[in-house]
Motif scaffolding. Structure first.
Motif, PDB file in Angstrom:
ATOM      1  N   ASP A 100      29.909   5.146  81.300  1.00 41.57           N
ATOM      2  CA  ASP A 100      28.563   4.681  81.683  1.00 41.57           C
ATOM      3  C   ASP A 100      28.649   3.424  82.547  1.00 41.57           C
ATOM      4  O   ASP A 100      27.911   3.284  83.530  1.00 41.57           O
ATOM      5  N   ILE A 101      29.534   2.510  82.170  1.00 41.08           N
ATOM      6  CA  ILE A 101      29.678   1.263  82.931  1.00 41.08           C
ATOM      7  C   ILE A 101      30.048   1.555  84.379  1.00 41.08           C
ATOM      8  O   ILE A 101      29.515   0.950  85.312  1.00 41.08           O
ATOM      9  N   TYR A 102      30.973   2.489  84.566  1.00 35.95           N
ATOM     10  CA  TYR A 102      31.446   2.814  85.918  1.00 35.95           C
ATOM     11  C   TYR A 102      30.639   3.935  86.571  1.00 35.95           C
ATOM     12  O   TYR A 102      30.982   4.383  87.663  1.00 35.95           O
ATOM     13  N   GLU A 103      29.579   4.378  85.892  1.00 33.82           N
ATOM     14  CA  GLU A 103      28.668   5.399  86.436  1.00 33.82           C
ATOM     15  C   GLU A 103      29.412   6.668  86.844  1.00 33.82           C
ATOM     16  O   GLU A 103      29.172   7.247  87.906  1.00 33.82           O
ATOM     17  N   VAL A 104      30.322   7.102  85.974  1.00 33.96           N
ATOM     18  CA  VAL A 104      31.050   8.347  86.208  1.00 33.96           C
ATOM     19  C   VAL A 104      30.153   9.508  85.776  1.00 33.96           C
ATOM     20  O   VAL A 104      29.675   9.520  84.631  1.00 33.96           O
ATOM     21  N   PRO A 105      29.881  10.475  86.655  1.00 32.90           N
ATOM     22  CA  PRO A 105      29.022  11.608  86.281  1.00 32.90           C
ATOM     23  C   PRO A 105      29.522  12.311  85.017  1.00 32.90           C
ATOM     24  O   PRO A 105      30.736  12.410  84.789  1.00 32.90           O
ATOM     25  N   THR A 106      28.597  12.798  84.215  1.00 31.83           N
ATOM     26  CA  THR A 106      28.940  13.351  82.906  1.00 31.83           C
ATOM     27  C   THR A 106      29.956  14.482  82.997  1.00 31.83           C
ATOM     28  O   THR A 106      30.939  14.516  82.244  1.00 31.83           O
ATOM     29  N   ASP A 107      29.764  15.427  83.924  1.00 32.56           N
ATOM     30  CA  ASP A 107      30.684  16.555  84.011  1.00 32.56           C
ATOM     31  C   ASP A 107      32.079  16.114  84.447  1.00 32.56           C
ATOM     32  O   ASP A 107      33.090  16.588  83.919  1.00 32.56           O
ATOM     33  N   VAL A 108      32.126  15.184  85.395  1.00 35.57           N
ATOM     34  CA  VAL A 108      33.414  14.656  85.855  1.00 35.57           C
ATOM     35  C   VAL A 108      34.097  13.898  84.723  1.00 35.57           C
ATOM     36  O   VAL A 108      35.302  14.045  84.476  1.00 35.57           O
ATOM     37  N   ARG A 109      33.319  13.091  84.037  1.00 35.30           N
ATOM     38  CA  ARG A 109      33.828  12.287  82.920  1.00 35.30           C
ATOM     39  C   ARG A 109      34.429  13.181  81.834  1.00 35.30           C
ATOM     40  O   ARG A 109      35.536  12.935  81.344  1.00 35.30           O
ATOM     41  N   GLN A 110      33.704  14.213  81.457  1.00 36.95           N
ATOM     42  CA  GLN A 110      34.177  15.087  80.390  1.00 36.95           C
ATOM     43  C   GLN A 110      35.465  15.803  80.759  1.00 36.95           C
ATOM     44  O   GLN A 110      36.374  15.957  79.929  1.00 36.95           O
ATOM     45  N   ALA A 111      35.565  16.214  82.024  1.00 38.15           N
ATOM     46  CA  ALA A 111      36.783  16.885  82.480  1.00 38.15           C
ATOM     47  C   ALA A 111      37.979  15.939  82.432  1.00 38.15           C
ATOM     48  O   ALA A 111      39.084  16.323  82.023  1.00 38.15           O
ATOM     49  N   ARG A 112      37.761  14.697  82.819  1.00 41.16           N
ATOM     50  CA  ARG A 112      38.850  13.718  82.802  1.00 41.16           C
ATOM     51  C   ARG A 112      39.242  13.344  81.380  1.00 41.16           C
ATOM     52  O   ARG A 112      40.439  13.161  81.086  1.00 41.16           O
ATOM     53  N   ILE A 113      38.257  13.222  80.512  1.00 40.34           N
ATOM     54  CA  ILE A 113      38.566  12.920  79.116  1.00 40.34           C
ATOM     55  C   ILE A 113      39.425  14.035  78.528  1.00 40.34           C
ATOM     56  O   ILE A 113      40.430  13.763  77.851  1.00 40.34           O
ATOM     57  N   ARG A 114      39.051  15.283  78.781  1.00 40.04           N
ATOM     58  CA  ARG A 114      39.840  16.412  78.276  1.00 40.04           C
ATOM     59  C   ARG A 114      41.266  16.372  78.823  1.00 40.04           C
ATOM     60  O   ARG A 114      42.250  16.538  78.082  1.00 40.04           O
ATOM     61  N   LYS A 115      41.370  16.142  80.126  1.00 43.32           N
ATOM     62  CA  LYS A 115      42.686  16.128  80.774  1.00 43.32           C
ATOM     63  C   LYS A 115      43.600  15.060  80.171  1.00 43.32           C
ATOM     64  O   LYS A 115      44.729  15.345  79.761  1.00 43.32           O
ATOM     65  N   TYR A 116      43.106  13.841  80.094  1.00 46.76           N
ATOM     66  CA  TYR A 116      43.965  12.737  79.666  1.00 46.76           C
ATOM     67  C   TYR A 116      44.155  12.703  78.145  1.00 46.76           C
ATOM     68  O   TYR A 116      45.243  12.373  77.664  1.00 46.76           O
ATOM     69  N   ALA A 117      43.114  13.056  77.395  1.00 48.27           N
ATOM     70  CA  ALA A 117      43.260  13.079  75.932  1.00 48.27           C
ATOM     71  C   ALA A 117      44.259  14.159  75.521  1.00 48.27           C
ATOM     72  O   ALA A 117      45.069  13.947  74.604  1.00 48.27           O
ATOM     73  N   ASP A 118      44.212  15.305  76.175  1.00 51.55           N
ATOM     74  CA  ASP A 118      45.189  16.357  75.882  1.00 51.55           C
ATOM     75  C   ASP A 118      46.597  15.904  76.269  1.00 51.55           C
ATOM     76  O   ASP A 118      47.570  16.142  75.532  1.00 51.55           O
ATOM     77  N   ALA A 119      46.710  15.256  77.428  1.00 48.75           N
ATOM     78  CA  ALA A 119      48.032  14.804  77.896  1.00 48.75           C
ATOM     79  C   ALA A 119      48.657  13.818  76.918  1.00 48.75           C
ATOM     80  O   ALA A 119      49.878  13.836  76.695  1.00 48.75           O
ATOM     81  N   PHE A 120      47.837  12.956  76.310  1.00 51.12           N
ATOM     82  CA  PHE A 120      48.350  11.954  75.374  1.00 51.12           C
ATOM     83  C   PHE A 120      48.226  12.394  73.904  1.00 51.12           C
ATOM     84  O   PHE A 120      48.460  11.594  73.004  1.00 51.12           O
ATOM     85  N   GLU A 121      47.829  13.655  73.701  1.00 48.17           N
ATOM     86  CA  GLU A 121      47.713  14.214  72.352  1.00 48.17           C
ATOM     87  C   GLU A 121      46.800  13.344  71.470  1.00 48.17           C
ATOM     88  O   GLU A 121      47.106  13.045  70.319  1.00 48.17           O
TER      89      GLU A 121
END
Length: 234
Positions: A100-121
């Protein structure tokens, strides 16, 4: 991407950083090494606009940290050596807070969270309060939050501390990926073997003064980075 020009920062009468000049170009993975108290963390915090400084200038992608701090901070991610996160929040809440602080669009944000959270288990742990996280888990969460807005410049202070070998390997791959797409990374580390294998360029600081900087070959020559460092800082 990052220009440090004659940076000087003092605490009382002691100069923590003394006339430091460094230029980090887009695409460069730049290591910053020195003994404890050499001025590394002070420099990194000044680059992020966390610490003010008496002399010199710092530019992020052409913007002055002093004159346009918000413009610079939009382009930066900073990962401290000991992330101070909001323990009352769940991991996923914290990531959405940063998004929210960086105004990342919700769909983009969710995709990145999935990508990086999965990568770091870390995916399953995102539903848990941050107060239950180990230091390593907090470090992973800090890294994920830092990458949500795809910063042009990532500044990291001892990023491998507390990470297990697999997570450290994942972070190294992400660091190279960021630089390959035109970003830049400036990070401090005491793990000289990692710096030697990972970095395009390296800078060595002693008592607040830059004593050597350049490509890895220019700095270490035919010896190891560890040997070069020990010779220069003794």
């Amino acid at each position: 991407m990052l220009r440090i020009e004659n940076l000087t920062k003092s605490y009382n009468d002691k100069k923590a950083v003394d006339g430091l000049t460094l230029h980090i170009q887009a695409g460069e993975l730049y290591g910053f090494i020195g003994h404890n108290g050499a001025g590394k963390t002070t420099t990194l915090k000044a680059c992020c606009g966390i610490l003010d400084f008496e002399e010199g200038e710092i530019f992020v992608d052409g913007e002055s940290v002093k004159k346009n701090p918000l413009a610079c901070k939009k382009k930066i991610a900073y990962i401290p050596d000991n992330p101070e996160l909001y323990g009352f929040m769940k991991g996923i809440q914290y990531l959405h807070f940063v998004g929210d602080i960086y105004e990342v669009p919700t769909d983009v944000r969710q995709a990145r969270i999935r990508k990086y959270a999965d990568a770091f288990e870390l995916t399953e742990a995102l539903a848990q309060p941050i107060s239950t996280y180990s230091h390593g888990m907090k470090q992973k969460l800090a890294v994920i939050s830092a990458l949500l807005h795809e910063p042009k410049l990532v500044i990291m202070d001892e990023p491998f501390v507390g990470l297990d070998p697999k997570a450290a390997h994942t972070l190294k791959e992400l660091m190279r990926e960021i630089c390959d797409r035109g970003g830049a990374i400036f990070f401090s580390t005491h793990v000289l073997e990692v710096a030697e294998k990972l970095c395009d360029k390296i800078a060595i600081i002693k008592n607040g003064k830059l004593i050597k900087a350049g490509t890895m070959d220019e700095v270490k020559g035919d010896t190891s980075l560890e040997n070069t460092f020990l010779e220069l800082v003794e």
